[in-house]
Design an enzyme around this catalytic site. Structure first.
Site, PDB file in Angstrom:
ATOM      1  N   LYS A  81      39.011  35.346  43.186  1.00  0.00           N
ATOM      2  CA  LYS A  81      37.500  35.868  42.910  1.00  0.00           C
ATOM      3  C   LYS A  81      36.588  34.842  42.166  1.00  0.00           C
ATOM      4  O   LYS A  81      37.165  34.188  41.379  1.00  0.00           O
ATOM      5  CB  LYS A  81      37.864  37.173  41.940  1.00  0.00           C
ATOM      6  CG  LYS A  81      36.538  38.165  41.668  1.00  0.00           C
ATOM      7  CD  LYS A  81      36.599  39.160  40.968  1.00  0.00           C
ATOM      8  CE  LYS A  81      35.318  39.907  40.629  1.00  0.00           C
ATOM      9  NZ  LYS A  81      35.634  41.364  39.920  1.00  0.00           N
ATOM     10  N   SER A 156      34.044  45.638  41.926  1.00  0.00           N
ATOM     11  CA  SER A 156      33.309  44.467  42.335  1.00  0.00           C
ATOM     12  C   SER A 156      34.018  43.334  43.036  1.00  0.00           C
ATOM     13  O   SER A 156      33.637  42.385  43.636  1.00  0.00           O
ATOM     14  CB  SER A 156      32.800  43.761  40.877  1.00  0.00           C
ATOM     15  OG  SER A 156      33.972  43.319  40.272  1.00  0.00           O
ATOM     16  N   SER A 180      37.242  47.781  39.047  1.00  0.00           N
ATOM     17  CA  SER A 180      36.918  46.825  40.124  1.00  0.00           C
ATOM     18  C   SER A 180      37.994  45.955  41.070  1.00  0.00           C
ATOM     19  O   SER A 180      37.853  45.341  41.784  1.00  0.00           O
ATOM     20  CB  SER A 180      36.227  45.515  39.526  1.00  0.00           C
ATOM     21  OG  SER A 180      34.953  45.908  39.096  1.00  0.00           O
TER      22      SER A 180
END
Lengths: 504, 561, 103
Positions: A81, A156, A180
């Site tokens: 990420k 996210s 997330s």
């Protein structure tokens, strides 16, 4: 034999490289090829790092040739990420603010995955600074759900989940502040674990809500997620993160244990919640039956203070976010507005033009909530609600080993379908309270929804026992596996499976 | 403007201090492993943590926590086992994160106290000792009117579960346990000064303002930031506004500095900024119970600046008030060159620093073992040392105080004066306070490497105490022994400097001088006592400095009777 | 009591985020919506409940040894590498008081 690398789990890749069935370079190249072939449609990555990946792979191959012992995930391609620092890559947080930010140090979680032999193929898309549930707030581009590219992947950590679901990588790292990891895992039909707060170091992960953030892995199987957890926590606590705890256990050791006689909690209020779609509800009820069929006992538990969870979260999260993002003033790093006559103007315009709308909204909400007079009313109340919610969970776990609930009230929605930010906040209903309590939670695919034919998933979340959590996740996976092959209910999304990525 | 002593007859000054001390004795910064340094090139000691890079996290330095606990114990504070770090937000580039990590309403050290002994001229600046009268008002009215620094602080600080009333009580000028000064017969007085708190925080980066007037922020075209200092462990001590004169403020600061030096937690260099002081002062008519509006003073960064800056500000405020003017709550800068304070900024509203507990830092819950371990490491403190020197060595209190205040000097004294007491010990003290102190001003480095050994001083003191040499000779010998490293006894013998204290040997010289100076002898007999000094001088000269001047004095008187 | 545009401008000024065009209006609407959504939490200001400031309940006294660690510090060129404006060995900011500045 010309297999596509996307049919292999991380465990199989590492075993194959160790056995000499293929090399780390071949696997890495296959991953890069798959990315090249699939990325146009999925757009999971913000940056692909072929040189870094191939250099890492070559080192593994050299080590193997020299007879050195290989680490447990040697040669396994990993997506990271883009809020995690890795030297040799930019860390943008999907924000214009950090569009050109080159990592000058490597996050502990990333380093530990590298130490375990993972090959970093790129940085995955996300909601800007992790503010969002759809990955639509990325400043650079949206990511598409591999199961239906008109739809969002969740967020996210949407890029991480989508990269795994599209078969571009077998493993990815995400971070979870209010769901997330678990929500995009659910929407993309992969396994995603948010470990207990403190289990994985946050050092080097750009902070959103410091008391809520936690790093965890995505994989297509529970076993792969367990292997990644071993890599993340095996070295013990991180001295650079004062909140990091020693949680070093072997996550694979009891993975396949029977759950017979164990108790699974169900929260009736959660199953009746507004917004929960019938297909998700039916799937979770099916999961409960499946666990029961494996000998688990279902018990009802109650979390009486849950009604405050979303409100408490949206006090604590933005307050911490405002504080954590104050450092982005365009001076030491980050977007700097050119030609400003003075410092205040430079800071205000750098932040106005560097941050996207949601990042600005959260920060101003946080700045308001921390202001004199307001703080006393909201912040203390929220932290008291947190005390009660944490106690609720602790009481519930007196009665059960894990709690089963939906990961998301619905399956993936279409791009642009939810535009009102406060509406979007409500989609985190099932995930948020676990961050507030600091507990672990995992999302496990249960197959495709009866109506949407999109992935549905359930979440089990016990306190401070992430290994037990994965044992139940494995039980669910086993329960929904293909009877003939034993393959998990969902593997790579069909539109992407086999595109590029042949192992030479 | 009127003189301070005049002003203080009509007005009572209410003074509080905020003293920042960098823990320079540590090896690394507060929350990261970067080296502490004062003189490295810009940005030589920075890392992701102290540059506030995205993703970096703080971890507190254990020795810093030990240091502040020692500081608290040494200043009679209550050590708070439970406390937290807070984030104090303000956008300014000297703070890499745009917040400072500091402590909230509960600091590691709360409610301490130091006793000051005010002697000499400074003691006259408090003619009243009606100190207590004004404080006998109720706490409620004091806190309602207090504009003391603790109020401003409380506005910025918030505590969970504390009611507004409890906060007000914390913030108000708490007069409940205010002790009164005690006046002694010799005119000196002792006064306890309460310490509100000592908290742990991190220092800011250094900024250089370029362009415009040299180094000033006004008209600067740009500013350059060096983060070397950013994250340096800093302890901030806040006094209650219990001080009443600039002299008390100076004595407090001196005393605190001696304690911190003894603890070995900082080099306490005001010159280099490792110990910095801000003050605040308000005036009220003597007898008035309400507090006046205070101003804050910056740049009080030497003992002289602290005294003179406060003295100027007191006189300035008195002049404004006496002319019917109003004091504005503002921050003023002391300009030592021009001997005046100038406005830096006017505080219209309290700053909203949006303090909240730092979620990256676990709370503290110090154990008894931790605190006792810190206590055990505290060396003998200056006051105890002074009393012991007075008692064991029989030296003067003022000398004992001065020697005990500096750990190196104290160690040197103890070695030099080992086994001595009374006259020879006092001679050691005199040599250290006068000769050694003066000598050190002219050389590089400290006592340890100045080249003078305690044994030399002991030997020289012995010669003095035995009247073998005069104090003038001692001065000469000191310089010689410093240069050569030789034993003073040897120097004295080789140079034939030994003082002659044998009356039989000196009487002929006296007779010879009186034979020569008939006029002066007559003047003495006519009642001019002063002329005796001249005659002693003549004797000293005739003895080539070796005669004991006291004995000459005695012999002359006898011969002239 | 709803937040006014003046309130929101004050918050944005403090947070150093310039609001341009119709952002002020939108932000005001958003903040009022969001604050409404937070209302349930106001019922939780209960006198006998301790606030949780940290999710790991008994975590306390986390400290490190006072020692330099090799490899943690950044070389100067790396430290300055992401800065928008540098001069010699330092980070550079424009005039602090400058035109239009209010400090």
């Amino acid at each position: 034999m010309a297999a596509n690398f996307d049919t292999l789990t991380a465990a199989q890749i590492a075993a194959g490289i160790a056995a000499g069935d293929f090399t780390a370079r071949e696997v890495t190249q296959a991953s890069l090829d798959a990315i090249a072939a699939r990325e146009d449609a999925v757009q999971a990555f913000l940056q692909v790092s072929p040189e870094l990946a191939l250099a890492t792979a070559d080192r593994i191959d050299t080590d193997r040739a020299a007879g050195k012992p290989l680490p447990p995930l040697a040669g396994v391609p990993l997506a990271i990420k883009d809020n995690m620092n890795l030297v040799g890559t930019r860390t943008t947080c999907a924000s214009r603010m950090l569009g050109n930010y080159e990592s000058v140090y490597t996050a502990t979680c990333v380093q530990r995955m590298l130490d375990a032999g993972c090959v970093p193929v790129g940085k995955a898309n996300m909601d800007e600074f992790a503010f969002g549930s759809s990955t639509e707030s990325s400043a650079f581009h949206p990511t598409n759900n591999p199961w239906d590219t008109d739809r969002i992947p969740g967020g996210s950590s949407g890029g991480s989940a989508a990269a795994v679901a599209a078969g571009e990588v077998p493993l990815a790292l995400g971070s979870d502040t209010g769901g997330s990891i678990r929500q995009p895992a659910a929407l993309c039909g992969v396994v995603g674990l948010k470990p207990t707060y403190g289990a994985v170091s946050r050092y080097g992960v750009v902070a959103f809500g410091s008391s809520l953030d936690q790093v965890g892995p995505f994989g297509r199987t529970v076993e792969d997620v367990a292997l990644a957890m071993n890599a993340l926590v095996g070295a013990g606590r991180d001295p650079y993160d004062g909140t990091s705890q020693d949680c070093a256990v072997d996550f694979c050791e009891h993975l396949n244990d029977s759950i017979e006689g164990r108790r699974v909690g169900i929260i009736p209020a959660f199953m009746e919640a507004e917004g929960l779609t019938p297909e998700v509800r039916a799937a979770v009820e099916g999961a409960a039956k499946q666990l029961e069929a494996q000998g688990a006992q279902l018990v009802e538990v109650d979390l009486p203070h849950l009604d405050a969870a979303i409100a408490a979260y949206y006090v604590i999260g933005p307050a911490e976010a405002f504080s954590n993002l104050a450092r982005f003033d365009g001076i030491r790093y980050g977007y700097q507005e050119p030609d400003c006559p003075n410092l205040d103007t430079q800071s205000s315009l750098s932040r106005a033009h560097g941050f996207g709308a949601e990042a600005k909204r959260r920060q101003l909400l946080g700045a308001y909530l921390l202001s004199s007079g307001v703080y006393d009313k909201y912040y203390y109340a929220a932290q008291k609600a947190r005390t009660l919610i944490t106690a609720d969970y602790a009481a519930a776990y007196e009665k059960c080993d894990v709690i089963l609930m939906p990961s998301s009230p619905r399956t993936a929605w279409k791009h642009g379908e939810i535009s009102d930010p406060t509406q979007m906040y409500l989609s985190d209903l099932y995930t948020i309270s676990i961050n507030i309590a600091g507990n672990g939670g995992v999302s496990v695919p249960l197959g495709l929804g009866a109506e949407s034919h999109l992935p549905v998933a359930a979440l089990v979340g016990p306190a401070f026992k992430d290994r037990t959590l994965l044992m139940f996740a494995r039980a669910l996976e086993r329960g929904f596996a293909d009877a003939a092959t034993g393959a998990p209910a969902l593997t790579v999304a069909p539109d992407f499976a086999g595109k590029g990525g042949e192992l030479a | 403007m009127k003189e301070l002593s005049e002003v203080l007859k009509d007005w009572e000054a209410v003074i509080g201090l905020e003293i920042h001390t960098e823990l320079t004795a540590l090896d690394t910064k507060m929350f990261c492993n970067c080296k502490l340094s004062h003189d490295d090139e810009p940005n030589a000691n920075v890392c992701p943590v102290c540059l506030g890079l995205p993703g970096a996290l703080p971890v507190p330095n254990k020795r810093a926590i030990e240091s502040i606990v020692k500081a608290g114990l040494a200043t009679n504070c209550q050590i708070q086992k439970r406390s937290m770090f807070y984030r104090k937000h303000y956008f300014y580039p000297d703070m890499a994160k745009n917040f400072q990590t500091t402590q909230g309403p509960v600091a590691f050290c709360m409610h301490g106290r130091l006793d000051l002994e005010v002697t000499g001229r400074g003691a006259a600046e408090r003619p009243d000792c009606a100190f207590g009268e004004a404080e006998s008002l109720s706490l409620a009215s004091a806190s309602a009117n207090a504009e003391g620094l603790s109020t401003a602080m409380a506005q910025q600080m918030r505590e969970g579960g504390e009611s507004a009333g409890a906060l007000a009580a914390m913030s108000g000028y708490d007069t409940a346990n205010l002790a009164l000064p005690e006046r002694h017969e010799d005119g000196s007085y002792t006064v306890p000064i309460r310490i509100l708190r000592i908290h742990m925080e991190e220092d800011a980066a250094k900024m250089v303002h370029v362009g415009g007037e040299e180094g000033r922020i006004a008209a600067a075209s740009e500013s350059l930031i060096d983060y070397n200092r950013c994250g340096t462990p800093l302890i901030e001590l806040v006094t209650e506004p219990d001080l009443r004169t600039p002299e008390e403020a100076r004595l407090f600061m001196e005393k605190l500095r001696r304690i911190f030096l003894t603890l070995g937690i900082s080099d306490c260099s005001m010159e280099h900024g490792s110990m910095r002081c801000d003050g605040n002062v308000s005036l009220r008519r003597r007898g008035e119970t309400r507090l006046g509006t205070k101003t804050e003073l910056k740049n009080l960064n030497s003992f002289k600046a602290l005294h003179d800056g406060l003295a100027y500000e007191i006189c300035r405020q008195a002049e404004v008030l006496e002319e019917g003017g109003i004091i504005y709550q503002e921050t003023r800068h002391w300009e030592p060159g021009r001997k005046r304070t100038v406005v830096m900024r006017v505080k219209e509203t309290a700053d909203d620093y949006r303090l909240f507990p730092d979620p990256d830092l676990a709370p503290f819950d110090l154990s008894d073992e931790f605190i006792e371990h810190c206590r055990a490491e505290i060396p003998e403190l200056p006051d105890a040392k002074r009393d012991r020197y007075q008692e064991d060595f029989g030296i003067k209190r003022a000398d004992a105080e001065q020697i005990a205040g500096d750990p190196e000097t104290a160690a040197f004294f103890e070695e030099s004066a080992a086994g001595l007491s009374g006259k020879p010990a006092q001679a050691v003290a005199n040599l250290i306070v006068n000769e050694l102190a003066a000598y050190l001003k002219g050389v590089e480095g400290g006592i340890a490497d100045c080249g003078i050994a305690p044994s030399q001083v002991a030997s020289l003191a012995k010669l003095l105490a035995e009247d073998a040499i005069s104090s003038n000779q001692a001065h000469e010998v000191f310089a010689l022994m410093a240069k050569s490293g030789e034993d003073p006894e040897k120097i004295v013998d080789e140079r034939g400097m030994r003082q002659v204290s044998d009356a039989g040997a000196l009487q002929p010289i006296v007779d010879e001088v009186l034979g020569r100076c008939v006029d002066q002898a007559q003047q003495y007999r006519d009642g001019n006592q002063k002329v005796l000094g001249f005659l002693v001088g003549q004797c000293m000269k005739a003895s080539r400095g070796q005669g004991n001047p006291k004995l000459f004095n005695e012999l002359l008187r006898k011969s002239l009777e | 009591m709803a937040l006014t545009q003046t309130d929101v401008r004050g918050i944005a000024d403090y947070a150093r985020i310039a609001l341009e065009g119709d952002e002020l209006e939108q932000m005001t609407a958003y903040l009022n919506d969001a604050v409404d959504m937070l209302a349930p939490v106001l019922d939780y200001d209960l006198p006998d409940v301790e606030p949780t400031f940290h999710p790991i309940g008994d975590l306390a006294n986390v400290m490190r040894e006072d020692e330099e660690l090799a490899g943690r510090g950044l070389p100067l060129d790396v430290a300055l590498s992401n800065a928008g404006s540098v001069r010699d060995r330092s980070f550079r900011v424009p005039s602090i008081l400058g035109e239009g500045g209010d400090r």
